[in-house]
Scaffold this active site. Structure first.
Site, PDB file in Angstrom:
ATOM      1  CD  GLU A   1     -52.485  -4.143 -14.192  1.00  0.00           C
ATOM      2  OE1 GLU A   1     -52.609  -4.138 -12.921  1.00  0.00           O
ATOM      3  OE2 GLU A   1     -52.567  -2.641 -15.262  1.00  0.00           O
TER       4      GLU A   1
ATOM      5  CG  HIS B   1     -46.467  -1.932 -19.733  1.00  0.00           C
ATOM      6  ND1 HIS B   1     -46.934  -0.824 -21.011  1.00  0.00           N
ATOM      7  CD2 HIS B   1     -47.391  -2.222 -18.688  1.00  0.00           C
ATOM      8  CE1 HIS B   1     -48.012  -1.039 -20.577  1.00  0.00           C
ATOM      9  NE2 HIS B   1     -48.301  -1.734 -19.225  1.00  0.00           N
TER      10      HIS B   1
END
Length: 483
Positions: free
Chosen positions: A362, A286
């Site tokens: 994550e 990202h």
């Protein structure tokens, strides 16, 4: 009532770019080709070309047998899911085409099935013949087509699969001869890694390892020219918390006997059978958040920050690059906001929906969320030392260890590679999942996580074959951010 099979495909060399479609109507009992259709349609996207191929195939079937039931088989997950009513059609260019396809036969007389690209070669070759004709300023002509002959030759070459266990030298040689016969019949060549090499094949799925061959820009991702592994960063003290730290000086490597191994190790070398087109994961980290330049731990247990202004610009830049390459067929994102925003930017450019996958989130960094490495060192020195020394150690306060994350990521990988065999899938995720996928693909020890650089909005790529082998094609490409 007569049943027909329609196979359809479309491609765009640029997405959008010069585009064409192909469709074939088959007898389901004999496999006989009953009708073919192909057309160069000018500049269009992959999805538009695929839909036009579907419409042409359905119309060809209706001309043959207006009262037939039709079994449509396509390698476009998007078209199959949308026409089956399971996915919404959001893109304005898709809606009229889908409506036109739905009008060809009455509802209930058409069913849709997704098939891997290697099973859709006839329609794929027709689409490429149409694009080749358009390149010459002409339209596709049935009399000039060799698609049916090519597919028939390939089928005959594979009709008698060699016996013997995978890796058996005799069986491997027999398979090699069969592959060469198939390549000769279809005008292709095969590289040493088994990748199909077709000249001027840049339609959907043409990311490295997919069935379309090399990339149009000279092969940055080509299987035989994989990007070199970047130089290992020295122990300079430079550290981005979310990107993972460098191992402390003198950090001892894990002994081979202590390294975790998969239950069934994949075969190495050329002796295994041709496993077809791999599932290719394009791994996109990202864009930046407010925490990224401050090098703070930012996982799945913290504040879930949005992209910053810089991160939004990065997302647009990578979206432009991926749209120009025209190879991504599916988009899957971590559930965290920064990934969903990055994925949305890409999806808006290439006309795909985004699926959210929890397994791509994550690491949960526990009490370290939002802190810098120095702050963690000051507050939790013993916990940090344990975390750096062992993949089984978790951050303070009940976070996830790297071993836990590896199990989660590996399970997600296995599920996605099975679901998207032969497809090119963009996974928008985070540093630890990407590094873990690369580490597992290389068979590298856990401490290798500390020896990879992974920048915000960077692209990596790994191809996964059906026999368990994997090929790392790219790591940390940020060329799209330099303009």
């Amino acid at each position: 009532m007569r049943e027909l099979v329609v196979e359809a495909d479309g491609g765009s060399r640029g997405n959008p770019g010069p585009a064409g479609y192909g469709a074939v109507v088959l007898d389901p009992a004999t496999g006989e080709t009953l009708a073919e259709a192909a057309e160069y349609i000018g500049v269009a996207t992959n999805n538009v070309a695929e839909y036009k191929g579907l419409v042409a195939g359905l119309k060809a079937a209706r001309e043959l047998f207006p009262d037939a039931t039709v079994h449509v088989r396509m390698d476009s997950k998007l078209v199959v899911e949308q026409m089956s009513g399971r996915w919404k059609i959001k893109h304005p260019d898709m809606k009229p085409l889908a409506a036109e396809a739905a009008r060809v036969f009455p509802a209930g007389r058409v069913r849709y099935e997704w098939i891997p690209r290697e099973r859709n070669k006839h329609a794929d070759r027709l689409a490429n013949e149409a694009m080749d004709a358009g390149k010459r300023g002409r339209q596709w002509e049935p009399s000039a087509s060799t698609a049916a002959l090519d597919v028939s030759a390939a089928r005959n070459a594979a009709a008698l699969p060699p016996a013997g266990p995978p890796g058996d030298a005799t069986a491997g040689a027999a398979r090699a001869r069969a592959a060469l016969a198939t390549a000769a019949a279809s005008g292709t060549t095969t590289s040493s890694d088994g990748t199909d090499r077709r000249p001027d094949r840049t339609g959907p799925g043409s990311w490295p390892g997919a069935d379309q061959g090399e990339e149009p820009d000279g092969g940055l991702f080509a299987a035989t020219e994989a990007a070199p592994f970047p130089a290992v960063a020295g122990a300079s003290g430079d550290f981005e918390a979310e990107a993972g730290v460098l191992a402390p000086k003198g950090h001892a490597p894990v002994a081979p006997s202590a390294r975790p191994r998969d239950a069934a190790a994949p075969r190495q070398g050329w002796s295994g059978p041709d496993m077809g087109a791999p599932a290719t994961f394009v791994l996109l980290r990202h864009g930046e958040t407010a925490l990224t330049p401050e090098k703070r731990f930012s996982g799945s247990g913290g504040s879930d920050p949005d992209l910053s202004a810089a991160g939004l610009r990065q997302a647009e830049a990578v979206a432009t690059a991926l749209a120009a390459r025209g190879t991504v067929q599916e988009i899957i994102s971590s559930p965290l906001a920064r990934c969903r925003q990055t994925a949305a930017a890409v999806a808006a450019r290439i006309g795909l929906d985004v699926r959210v996958e929890q397994g791509l989130r994550e690491t949960d960094f526990g009490a370290w969320e939002g802190l810098t490495f120095g702050e963690v060192r000051e507050r939790y020195p013993e916990d940090l030392d344990s975390w750096l020394a062992s993949p089984k150690a978790a951050p303070t306060g009940g976070g996830e260890s790297f071993a836990t994350v590896a199990r989660r990521v590996a399970a997600t990988r296995d599920r996605l590679t099975a679901a998207y065999a032969g497809r090119t899938v963009l996974l928008v995720t985070h540093v630890t999942p990407i590094k873990t996928l690369v580490r597992l693909a290389l068979g590298a020890p856990p401490e290798s996580l500390f020896r990879m650089e992974l920048s915000a909005a960077s692209i990596s790529a790994v191809a996964y074959y059906a026999d368990g082998n994997a090929s790392v094609r790219l790591l940390n490409d940020t060329s799209h951010l330099r303009g």
